[in-house]
Design an enzyme around this catalytic site. Structure first.
Site, mmCIF file in Angstrom:
data_model
loop_
_atom_site.group_PDB
_atom_site.id
_atom_site.type_symbol
_atom_site.label_atom_id
_atom_site.label_comp_id
_atom_site.label_asym_id
_atom_site.label_seq_id
_atom_site.Cartn_x
_atom_site.Cartn_y
_atom_site.Cartn_z
ATOM 1 N N TYR A 37 30.407 38.760 53.805
ATOM 2 C CA TYR A 37 29.631 39.195 52.632
ATOM 3 C C TYR A 37 28.489 40.112 53.075
ATOM 4 C CZ TYR A 37 26.509 38.487 48.543
ATOM 5 O OH TYR A 37 25.689 38.648 47.458
ATOM 6 N N GLY A 82 29.918 37.475 35.186
ATOM 7 C CA GLY A 82 29.262 36.753 36.274
ATOM 8 C C GLY A 82 27.850 36.338 35.922
ATOM 9 N N GLN A 83 27.208 35.655 36.885
ATOM 10 C CA GLN A 83 25.876 35.063 36.638
ATOM 11 C C GLN A 83 24.868 36.122 36.181
ATOM 12 O OE1 GLN A 83 23.669 33.933 40.076
ATOM 13 N NE2 GLN A 83 22.332 32.516 38.973
ATOM 14 N N ARG A 139 38.285 38.857 34.625
ATOM 15 C CA ARG A 139 38.673 37.751 33.733
ATOM 16 C C ARG A 139 38.424 38.144 32.277
ATOM 17 N NH1 ARG A 139 34.310 34.320 36.711
ATOM 18 N NH2 ARG A 139 33.456 36.417 36.572
ATOM 19 N N ASP A 169 39.903 45.742 36.943
ATOM 20 C CA ASP A 169 39.918 45.361 38.354
ATOM 21 C C ASP A 169 39.309 46.530 39.129
ATOM 22 O OD1 ASP A 169 40.467 44.877 40.978
ATOM 23 O OD2 ASP A 169 42.641 44.619 40.733
ATOM 24 N N ASP A 187 35.363 42.974 33.208
ATOM 25 C CA ASP A 187 35.479 41.923 34.214
ATOM 26 C C ASP A 187 36.968 41.756 34.500
ATOM 27 O OD1 ASP A 187 33.303 39.507 35.106
ATOM 28 O OD2 ASP A 187 35.430 39.046 35.414
HETATM 29 C C1 AKB Z 1 24.791 34.143 47.751
HETATM 30 O O1 AKB Z 1 24.275 33.047 47.976
HETATM 31 O O2 AKB Z 1 25.844 34.530 48.266
HETATM 32 C C2 AKB Z 1 24.065 35.081 46.818
HETATM 33 C C3 AKB Z 1 23.190 36.030 47.568
HETATM 34 C C4 AKB Z 1 21.895 35.575 48.122
HETATM 35 O O3 AKB Z 1 23.531 37.164 47.716
HETATM 36 N N1 AKB Z 1 23.317 34.343 45.868
#
Ligand code: AKB
Length: 323
Positions: A138, A9-10, A34, A49, A32
């Protein structure tokens, strides 16, 4: 040895590189869902996973890890589209790591986010301890993770450490499915197309951080003396806040013909529920956190790096002459 999850990831790509400089690649295991991004991989790699508890346990049985850097996660925009997946990866995955850290006495780092806050949180200079009533799945997973971490730290003495990242800007690996992704995409489109269509409005102010500072925050927090740490949920860390219009302006100073247009979509509502700037006093007091990059330094460095990455030599030349 150090286990990194979500290594493709980033943040994973840059952090793995910084950790391999510090400790040597043989001290790392990148994992990861992937396959590795390069063949051969830059550091030893296994597919993992994090939602599969047995797979996590099997892997941890095979190595003597002293640290876990748990980066596997689903970001905000994808989380709204796939809430069950977001819960499973972000909460169940973290719980597996907390349990592993508890039973094996491993230090654990994982990133929370400014998404822990919501529309009832003060939006300007958002304090460390404040209302956390996020509206996104999230955000719900991040608040849950923070409370789980605090519980494991206070009840089981697990050395779990975390920061609430703002949007992170970088060029080595693209972010995926975040609400702050515009701050990265604008650079790539500016260099490759000369224009960008932004998915939030021009005046949407958001807290951001350049990747070298994000990496530094993780390394500094991991190095910090445990006795000084007063926060075991997740530390606020601040760097810069800017709007798409301000970023576009800063890019235009180096690329006068760059244009940015705006077509806000469902991510506007998420952005509007998050803070505009962050107060990170406890991080500064407890572990001497301090960012290095301001907006102009980040823009210059990003444009140079993206121009090099995309082979845009005339822009690279112009940038180096204007330095
Ligand atoms: C997102 O935009 O979901 C993330 C974050 C701020 O957690 N970059």
């Amino acid at each position: 040895m150090i286990l990194i999850t979500g290594a493709n990831g980033q943040i994973g790509v840059d952090l793995a590189e910084a950790l391999s400089v510090r400790h040597g690649t043989e001290q790392l295991l990148a994992t990861d869902l992937r396959p590795p991004l390069t063949d051969p991989p830059l550091v030893p790699f296994e597919v993992l996973d994090v939602t599969d508890e047995r797979a996590v346990e099997r892997l941890l049985d095979r190595y003597a890890f002293t640290q876990i850097i748990h980066l596997a996660g689903i970001l905000s925009a994808t989380g709204q589209q796939y809430p069950d997946l977001c819960w499973s990866v972000n909460v169940t995955g973290l719980k597996h790591m907390l349990d592993a850290a508890r039973s094996r006495q491993i230090q654990l780092f994982w990133p929370s986010s400014i998404a822990s806050f919501g529309p009832t949180t003060p939006r300007s200079h958002t304090p460390q301890h404040t209302i956390t009533e996020p509206r996104t799945m999230y955000g719900v997973t991040k608040v849950t993770g923070e409370l789980l971490s605090q519980f494991y730290a206070s009840t089981y003495d697990v050395d779990v450490r975390s920061v609430r990242f703002p949007g992170v800007v970088s060029h080595a690996a693209p972010p995926g499915g975040g609400t702050t992704d515009w701050a990265v995409a604008m650079f790539f489109d500016a260099v490759s197309k000369g224009s960008y269509q932004c998915f939030v409005g021009p005046d949407t102010r958001m807290p951001m951080m350049y990747m070298p500072d994000a990496v530094k925050s993780v390394l500094d927090l991991l190095d910090a003396n445990a006795d000084r740490l007063t926060v075991r949920t997740s530390y606020n860390v601040a760097s810069i806040s800017f709007t798409p219009a301000e970023l576009a302006d800063a890019i235009t100073r180096h690329m006068p013909s760059f244009t940015c247009t705006y077509a806000p979509d469902y991510r506007q509502q998420i952005a509007d529920s998050w803070p505009q700037s962050i107060d990170d006093t406890p991080a500064r007091e407890d572990w001497d956190w301090q960012p290095d990059f301001d907006l102009d330094a980040m823009v210059y460095d990003m444009l140079t790096s993206v121009a090099r990455r995309l082979g845009h030599m005339s822009l690279l030349d112009r940038l180096s002459r204007s330095a």
